[in-house]
Scaffold this motif. Structure first.
Motif, PDB file in Angstrom:
ATOM      1  N   TYR A 356      71.626  59.772  56.073  1.00 23.95           N
ATOM      2  CA  TYR A 356      72.094  60.633  57.159  1.00 23.95           C
ATOM      3  C   TYR A 356      73.610  60.765  57.213  1.00 23.95           C
ATOM      4  O   TYR A 356      74.152  61.240  58.204  1.00 23.95           O
ATOM      5  N   THR A 357      74.291  60.331  56.146  1.00 26.61           N
ATOM      6  CA  THR A 357      75.746  60.525  56.063  1.00 26.61           C
ATOM      7  C   THR A 357      76.030  61.645  55.069  1.00 26.61           C
ATOM      8  O   THR A 357      75.605  61.571  53.911  1.00 26.61           O
ATOM      9  N   SER A 379      77.659  50.574  59.795  1.00 25.60           N
ATOM     10  CA  SER A 379      78.167  51.766  60.487  1.00 25.60           C
ATOM     11  C   SER A 379      78.236  52.934  59.520  1.00 25.60           C
ATOM     12  O   SER A 379      78.525  52.749  58.330  1.00 25.60           O
ATOM     13  N   GLY A 384      74.567  61.169  63.599  1.00 23.50           N
ATOM     14  CA  GLY A 384      74.344  60.492  64.876  1.00 23.50           C
ATOM     15  C   GLY A 384      72.967  60.775  65.440  1.00 23.50           C
ATOM     16  O   GLY A 384      72.212  61.606  64.925  1.00 23.50           O
ATOM     17  N   ILE A 385      72.648  60.066  66.513  1.00 27.12           N
ATOM     18  CA  ILE A 385      71.326  60.178  67.143  1.00 27.12           C
ATOM     19  C   ILE A 385      71.509  60.695  68.562  1.00 27.12           C
ATOM     20  O   ILE A 385      72.311  60.148  69.326  1.00 27.12           O
ATOM     21  N   LEU A 390      67.548  58.077  71.363  1.00 24.13           N
ATOM     22  CA  LEU A 390      68.018  56.726  71.049  1.00 24.13           C
ATOM     23  C   LEU A 390      67.060  55.612  71.507  1.00 24.13           C
ATOM     24  O   LEU A 390      66.842  54.655  70.763  1.00 24.13           O
ATOM     25  N   VAL A 431      71.799  49.273  68.766  1.00 25.55           N
ATOM     26  CA  VAL A 431      72.274  50.493  68.112  1.00 25.55           C
ATOM     27  C   VAL A 431      73.167  51.256  69.075  1.00 25.55           C
ATOM     28  O   VAL A 431      72.879  51.356  70.272  1.00 25.55           O
ATOM     29  N   SER A 433      75.302  55.035  69.108  1.00 26.02           N
ATOM     30  CA  SER A 433      75.414  56.268  68.317  1.00 26.02           C
ATOM     31  C   SER A 433      76.051  57.376  69.138  1.00 26.02           C
ATOM     32  O   SER A 433      75.844  57.454  70.358  1.00 26.02           O
ATOM     33  N   GLU A 434      76.837  58.208  68.466  1.00 29.53           N
ATOM     34  CA  GLU A 434      77.406  59.410  69.059  1.00 29.53           C
ATOM     35  C   GLU A 434      77.097  60.586  68.139  1.00 29.53           C
ATOM     36  O   GLU A 434      77.287  60.497  66.915  1.00 29.53           O
ATOM     37  N   THR A 439      76.654  56.382  63.618  1.00 32.19           N
ATOM     38  CA  THR A 439      75.773  55.386  64.221  1.00 32.19           C
ATOM     39  C   THR A 439      76.158  54.002  63.719  1.00 32.19           C
ATOM     40  O   THR A 439      76.539  53.836  62.566  1.00 32.19           O
ATOM     41  N   THR A 440      76.015  53.014  64.615  1.00 33.93           N
ATOM     42  CA  THR A 440      76.278  51.615  64.241  1.00 33.93           C
ATOM     43  C   THR A 440      75.098  50.766  64.660  1.00 33.93           C
ATOM     44  O   THR A 440      74.701  50.742  65.830  1.00 33.93           O
ATOM     45  N   PHE A 441      74.519  50.059  63.685  1.00 34.78           N
ATOM     46  CA  PHE A 441      73.451  49.100  63.939  1.00 34.78           C
ATOM     47  C   PHE A 441      74.038  47.688  63.840  1.00 34.78           C
ATOM     48  O   PHE A 441      74.772  47.373  62.899  1.00 34.78           O
TER      49      PHE A 441
END
Length: 449
Positions: A356-357, A379, A384-385, A390, A431, A433-434, A439-441
């Motif tokens: 998704y990047t 990250s 983003g989600i 989310l 998680v 996300s913006e 997104t950061t897990f």
């Protein structure tokens, strides 16, 4: 409760008041007796050794009106003045009236005539003695009885008034409380029947009732979302099964009807669909196994940073091919966990980040030490989600972007399996996300394993 409290208070006040009043009456009687003896002593004439009988008679008559029978004797024991001789009928009538008063107030009261003897002195010389008779151990006059009856009447009136106020207040409070409770019961009944759109719209001024209605509304909202999620999951599962099965069916029918030759390419295509079905079933089996309370873990100590470097090395060609930058930060960190399953966690998160990047983006992987845990952070700078998706990204087959997931070949189970593995290690997964920023897990694993 108010009536009960008033009754208890009234009873205690009544008992306390009567005990105090009895003590007061006894003290008053002793004081009155001392006054009578003092007045009689003053009537002794020491010069001629005589008594002023006229004044003593007045003292005796006044004492009789106060409920005291006086008998005065001189030093030789001769009677100087006797109230029973002066007016025996009045004495008998007085004692009878006192007995009736006490028995009307206290049925079965055990009282009777009592007498005390006091010495009469002129200076240091004893010149006689006074016998004072009365109804004992104590008695109440008509005024005393009237006072006690007034107090009891007031207490009864207060009790009745309190009862009326308690009934009014209780009715008001019952309606205030029972109304929201009844509505909550009806709403809960509708929710139990499957009507998850039921809500309680009326507000309550009672804090506990407001919390109850908010909780029921929140429950209904959660169940409604879960129901929608289950429907969506069912559709996704049906799609994941239908596509390979449809492909298999059409290919097999074409070959059976002689339209297609069962050559190597077509058989390989059927084999790929079978592998796809097996992968789906295998992922479901893994998920069930990881989510089981007794999930077995093969624990060992290893350097998690070294493990991540090895995994990222295997991803290098894919990142380079897509044009996405990959970086890692972390020092040696010894972790006691299941190495293979933690490897799957890292692989799933890095794989998702890569999917998704977009080209030109970047993925960062970090290992960070906390006080009681080791944190693995992945990250990305991807799409983003959305906030509405989310809360559900860890649900089975859930897709925030359904078309994009199908293009990338995801089944919607990767994050679900990842979270199950983390929780099997007694860890947590968060998680942030913006949309359009990434997104950061964050995976937190206890150091003790």
């Amino acid at each position: 409760m108010s009536l009960l409290m008033v009754a208890i208070i009234s009873f205690c006040i009544n008992v306390l008041l009567q005990n105090r009043f009895q003590d007061y009456v006894i003290n008053q009687r002793e004081q009155r007796n001392s006054e009578i003896v003092s007045m009689i002593e003053k009537q002794y004439n020491g010069l001629n050794g005589g008594w002023n009988t006229n004044v003593i008679e007045n003292i005796g008559v006044n004492a009789l009106e106060q409920g005291v029978i006086v008998r005065l004797k001189n030093a030789e024991g001769k009677t100087v003045w006797d109230a029973t001789v002066h007016n025996n009928g009045l004495c008998v009538q007085m004692l009878t009236h006192m007995s009736e008063n006490m028995n009307s107030r206290y049925p079965g009261f055990k009282g009777g005539y009592e007498q005390k003897t006091y010495s009469v002195k002129a200076g240091a010389k004893e010149v006689g003695h006074v016998e004072l008779g009365y109804y004992g151990p104590y008695y109440f006059t008509d005024n005393d009885i009237a006072f006690l009856n007034s107090v009891n009447t007031i207490l009864v009136a207060v009790g009745i008034l309190s009862l009326v106020m308690a009934l009014i207040l209780g009715t008001f409070m019952a309606k205030r409380v029972s109304g929201p409770i009844s509505k909550s019961i009806r709403a809960a009944g509708q929710i139990a029947k499957g009507n998850f759109r039921q809500r309680i719209t009326e507000s309550s001024g009672t804090r506990e009732m407001a919390r109850l209605t908010d909780t029921i509304n929140y429950l209904a909202d959660s169940l409604e979302k879960q129901q929608d999620l289950r429907k969506r999951m069912t559709a996704d599962v049906a799609h994941e099964l239908r596509t390979p099965l449809a492909n298999l069916q059409s290919s097999m029918e074409a070959m059976l009807d002689g339209i297609w030759e069962p050559d190597e390419a077509r058989l390989e295509s059927c084999h790929e669909e079978i592998i796809r079905l097996n992968r789906l079933v295998g992922d479901l089996e893994k998920l069930e196994r990881y989510e089981a309370e007794n999930a077995s873990l093969s624990l060992s100590e290893f350097d998690v940073s070294d493990l991540i470097r090895h995994i990222l090395h295997n991803f290098e060609s894919e990142f380079r091919k897509k044009g996405v930058a990959l970086s890692f930060e972390g020092e040696e960190e010894i972790l006691r966990a299941d190495r293979d399953k933690i490897s799957q966690v890292v692989t799933n998160l890095v794989s998702n980040a890569l999917k998704y990047t977009p080209e030109g983006g970047q993925v960062r992987v970090r290992v960070r030490t906390a006080e009681h845990s080791t944190e693995l952070i992945v990250s990305d700078s991807g799409k983003g989600i959305p906030p509405e998706d989310l809360p559900y990204i860890f649900e089975r087959f859930y897709r925030a972007d359904r078309s994009r997931n199908r293009l990338t070949g995801g089944l919607g189970l990767g994050l679900t399996i990842t979270k199950a593995i983390v929780e099997a290690h007694r860890g947590t997964m968060e998680v942030v996300s913006e949309v359009d920023r990434g997104t950061t897990f964050t995976v937190s694993l206890p150091k003790s394993g």
